[in-house]
Design a protein around this motif. Structure first.
Motif, PDB file in Angstrom:
ATOM      1  N   LYS A  18      -7.959 -62.789  24.013  1.00  0.00           N
ATOM      2  CA  LYS A  18      -7.165 -63.625  24.921  1.00  0.00           C
ATOM      3  C   LYS A  18      -8.083 -64.413  25.854  1.00  0.00           C
ATOM      4  O   LYS A  18      -7.846 -65.593  26.114  1.00  0.00           O
ATOM      5  CB  LYS A  18      -6.203 -62.756  25.745  1.00  0.00           C
ATOM      6  CG  LYS A  18      -5.015 -62.249  24.943  1.00  0.00           C
ATOM      7  CD  LYS A  18      -4.124 -61.365  25.805  1.00  0.00           C
ATOM      8  CE  LYS A  18      -3.052 -60.708  24.970  1.00  0.00           C
ATOM      9  NZ  LYS A  18      -2.432 -59.563  25.654  1.00  0.00           N
ATOM     10  N   GLN A  19      -9.120 -63.742  26.333  1.00  0.00           N
ATOM     11  CA  GLN A  19     -10.065 -64.448  27.225  1.00  0.00           C
ATOM     12  C   GLN A  19     -10.760 -65.586  26.478  1.00  0.00           C
ATOM     13  O   GLN A  19     -10.989 -66.650  27.045  1.00  0.00           O
ATOM     14  CB  GLN A  19     -11.099 -63.474  27.811  1.00  0.00           C
ATOM     15  CG  GLN A  19     -10.505 -62.481  28.823  1.00  0.00           C
ATOM     16  CD  GLN A  19      -9.627 -63.161  29.881  1.00  0.00           C
ATOM     17  OE1 GLN A  19     -10.025 -64.132  30.501  1.00  0.00           O
ATOM     18  NE2 GLN A  19      -8.401 -62.651  30.054  1.00  0.00           N
ATOM     19  N   ILE A  22      -8.306 -68.499  26.241  1.00  0.00           N
ATOM     20  CA  ILE A  22      -8.156 -69.212  27.521  1.00  0.00           C
ATOM     21  C   ILE A  22      -9.410 -70.056  27.803  1.00  0.00           C
ATOM     22  O   ILE A  22      -9.313 -71.201  28.255  1.00  0.00           O
ATOM     23  CB  ILE A  22      -7.860 -68.209  28.666  1.00  0.00           C
ATOM     24  CG1 ILE A  22      -6.477 -67.584  28.445  1.00  0.00           C
ATOM     25  CG2 ILE A  22      -7.942 -68.896  30.030  1.00  0.00           C
ATOM     26  CD1 ILE A  22      -6.182 -66.369  29.300  1.00  0.00           C
ATOM     27  N   LYS A  26      -9.641 -74.091  28.409  1.00  0.00           N
ATOM     28  CA  LYS A  26     -10.323 -74.711  29.558  1.00  0.00           C
ATOM     29  C   LYS A  26     -11.373 -75.706  29.092  1.00  0.00           C
ATOM     30  O   LYS A  26     -11.504 -76.799  29.651  1.00  0.00           O
ATOM     31  CB  LYS A  26     -10.989 -73.632  30.428  1.00  0.00           C
ATOM     32  CG  LYS A  26      -9.981 -72.851  31.252  1.00  0.00           C
ATOM     33  CD  LYS A  26     -10.699 -71.861  32.168  1.00  0.00           C
ATOM     34  CE  LYS A  26      -9.681 -71.030  32.929  1.00  0.00           C
ATOM     35  NZ  LYS A  26     -10.285 -69.803  33.479  1.00  0.00           N
ATOM     36  N   ARG A  37      -1.290 -75.540  25.455  1.00  0.00           N
ATOM     37  CA  ARG A  37      -0.804 -74.174  25.714  1.00  0.00           C
ATOM     38  C   ARG A  37      -0.575 -73.435  24.403  1.00  0.00           C
ATOM     39  O   ARG A  37      -0.228 -74.035  23.383  1.00  0.00           O
ATOM     40  CB  ARG A  37       0.520 -74.177  26.499  1.00  0.00           C
ATOM     41  CG  ARG A  37       0.349 -74.586  27.956  1.00  0.00           C
ATOM     42  CD  ARG A  37       1.405 -73.948  28.842  1.00  0.00           C
ATOM     43  NE  ARG A  37       1.165 -72.522  29.034  1.00  0.00           N
ATOM     44  CZ  ARG A  37       1.887 -71.757  29.866  1.00  0.00           C
ATOM     45  NH1 ARG A  37       2.898 -72.272  30.536  1.00  0.00           N
ATOM     46  NH2 ARG A  37       1.604 -70.476  29.983  1.00  0.00           N
ATOM     47  N   SER A 144      -0.481 -74.512  33.021  1.00  0.00           N
ATOM     48  CA  SER A 144      -1.280 -73.280  33.045  1.00  0.00           C
ATOM     49  C   SER A 144      -2.042 -73.069  31.735  1.00  0.00           C
ATOM     50  O   SER A 144      -1.547 -73.388  30.659  1.00  0.00           O
ATOM     51  CB  SER A 144      -0.342 -72.092  33.264  1.00  0.00           C
ATOM     52  OG  SER A 144      -1.027 -70.890  32.994  1.00  0.00           O
ATOM     53  N   ASN A 145      -3.234 -72.514  31.848  1.00  0.00           N
ATOM     54  CA  ASN A 145      -4.027 -72.208  30.652  1.00  0.00           C
ATOM     55  C   ASN A 145      -3.712 -70.812  30.111  1.00  0.00           C
ATOM     56  O   ASN A 145      -4.202 -70.424  29.055  1.00  0.00           O
ATOM     57  CB  ASN A 145      -5.517 -72.303  30.978  1.00  0.00           C
ATOM     58  CG  ASN A 145      -5.870 -73.672  31.522  1.00  0.00           C
ATOM     59  OD1 ASN A 145      -5.268 -74.673  31.138  1.00  0.00           O
ATOM     60  ND2 ASN A 145      -6.818 -73.726  32.440  1.00  0.00           N
ATOM     61  N   GLU A 146      -2.914 -70.065  30.843  1.00  0.00           N
ATOM     62  CA  GLU A 146      -2.559 -68.702  30.413  1.00  0.00           C
ATOM     63  C   GLU A 146      -1.722 -68.754  29.134  1.00  0.00           C
ATOM     64  O   GLU A 146      -0.984 -69.710  28.897  1.00  0.00           O
ATOM     65  CB  GLU A 146      -1.745 -68.000  31.507  1.00  0.00           C
ATOM     66  CG  GLU A 146      -2.504 -67.785  32.809  1.00  0.00           C
ATOM     67  CD  GLU A 146      -3.723 -66.881  32.639  1.00  0.00           C
ATOM     68  OE1 GLU A 146      -3.594 -65.859  31.944  1.00  0.00           O
ATOM     69  OE2 GLU A 146      -4.790 -67.205  33.193  1.00  0.00           O
ATOM     70  N   SER A 148       1.356 -67.947  26.966  1.00  0.00           N
ATOM     71  CA  SER A 148       2.758 -67.636  27.210  1.00  0.00           C
ATOM     72  C   SER A 148       3.213 -66.623  26.146  1.00  0.00           C
ATOM     73  O   SER A 148       2.980 -66.837  24.958  1.00  0.00           O
ATOM     74  CB  SER A 148       3.567 -68.943  27.122  1.00  0.00           C
ATOM     75  OG  SER A 148       4.926 -68.659  26.887  1.00  0.00           O
TER      76      SER A 148
END
Ligand code: CA
Ligand code: CA
Length: 152
Positions: A18-19, A22, A26, A37, A144-146, A148
């Protein structure tokens, strides 16, 4: 024996994966004003493209100034995915603009490289958008870059 990848959208990617995803978002958003996203859910109850359109709307992804949001929708139960760009992109690019991205992602998915597939897809999307929607000096992180994640 190789461990089977979870179909649970929360566990489909490890924390480290996940990191990485993200970080890829970025980095891609430093190339372009487009906003990317990733949305994960177990399965779609309707055709995935229709579901991706609904998710795009629900996440407010149509609110970017240049209408250049891009959603990667991925159903974790069967790994069906859709790349969906907003209207501003569709008006600026040829039809089938995402075909090579989708092809590369499918190829890596078939090799069970889901994190690589998503990350490479994100990188390619950033590169492809750059000429149409260059990065702007006053860039805002509009979406958001998170990741979903939908529970159902
Ligand atoms: Ca931005
Ligand atoms: Ca963003």
């Amino acid at each position: 024996m190789e461990q089977k990848r979870s179909k649970n959208p929360h566990k489909f990617f490890s924390g480290a994966e996940k990191q990485n995803i993200i970080a890829a978002i970025k980095a891609a958003e430093k190339q372009t004003s487009g906003e990317i996203r990733l949305h994960l859910e177990k399965r779609s109850r309707k055709p995935v493209f229709d579901r991706a359109v609904a998710v795009f709307k629900k996440l407010g992804m149509g609110r970017t100034a240049l209408k250049n949001g891009v959603l990667i929708y991925l159903a974790t139960s069967n790994q069906e995915f859709v790349i969906l760009g907003d209207q501003g992109i569709n008006e600026a690019v040829p039809e089938n603009f995402w075909n090579d991205v989708a092809g590369r992602m499918s190829q890596l998915f078939k090799e069970d490289k889901f994190c690589d597939g998503v990350c490479e897809g994100i990188t390619m999307i950033g590169e492809k958008l750059e000429s149409h929607f260059p990065y702007l000096a006053d860039d805002k992180d509009e979406l958001s870059n998170e990741i979903s994640i939908h529970d159902k």
